[in-house]
Design an enzyme around this catalytic site. Sequence first.
Site, short mmCIF file in Angstrom:
data_model
loop_
_atom_site.label_atom_id
_atom_site.label_comp_id
_atom_site.label_asym_id
_atom_site.label_seq_id
_atom_site.Cartn_x
_atom_site.Cartn_y
_atom_site.Cartn_z
N GLY A 57 -47.61 -65.59 74.20
CA GLY A 57 -46.96 -65.55 72.89
C GLY A 57 -47.87 -66.02 71.77
N CYS A 58 -48.58 -67.10 72.01
CA CYS A 58 -49.46 -67.66 70.98
C CYS A 58 -50.63 -66.72 70.70
CB CYS A 58 -49.95 -69.04 71.40
SG CYS A 58 -48.60 -70.23 71.52
N THR A 59 -51.11 -66.03 71.73
CA THR A 59 -52.18 -65.05 71.55
C THR A 59 -51.68 -63.89 70.70
OG1 THR A 59 -53.25 -65.66 73.62
CG2 THR A 59 -53.75 -63.47 72.73
N ALA A 62 -51.41 -65.12 67.05
CA ALA A 62 -52.73 -65.30 66.43
C ALA A 62 -53.40 -63.96 66.16
CB ALA A 62 -53.61 -66.18 67.33
#
EC number: 1.11.1.24
Length: 167
Positions: A57-59, A62
């Site tokens: 999710g964070c990838t 970003a």
Amino acid sequence: MTTPSGPSTGPAADRLSVGDAAPDFTLPTDDGSTVTLSDLRGRKVIVYFYPAAMTPGCTKQACDFTDNIASLRGAGYEVLGISPDKPAKLAKFRERDHLTITLLSDEDKAVMTEYAAFGEKKLYGKVVTGVIRSTIVVDEDGKVALAQYNVKATGHVAKLRRDLGLD
């Protein structure tokens, strides 16, 4: 090397609201330099908080910010992504995913706490303590222009662009 200033905030009741002064901070980047929010006065700044570099999710989030950075900067916005990861991990994240946004390390979570982006949240139906995926837009005068908490990783940048009137 976290240096927050201003009153400490806690859970949801102390979330930032439009018009509040954005708490100033100085945090290390992935390349070893530092960024101080007040040094960016005169510019609009998107400060987003995410749980962990190199997770799915964070990838996605970003990469979405990176894919939109030219148009965001064209509209006068800088983007700062803040996580509790060490600068070395952030450097690997930047390199692996070809990120062009500024990544900051808040290892002791002091800035996240001041911004009400760390605390109790629900995860798979259980209450846990952790990073609350949040985005705060700071105006040219250092005031909160938009505060969004518990945002989704996927689709958030598109929604943010709409909320900012960029689409």
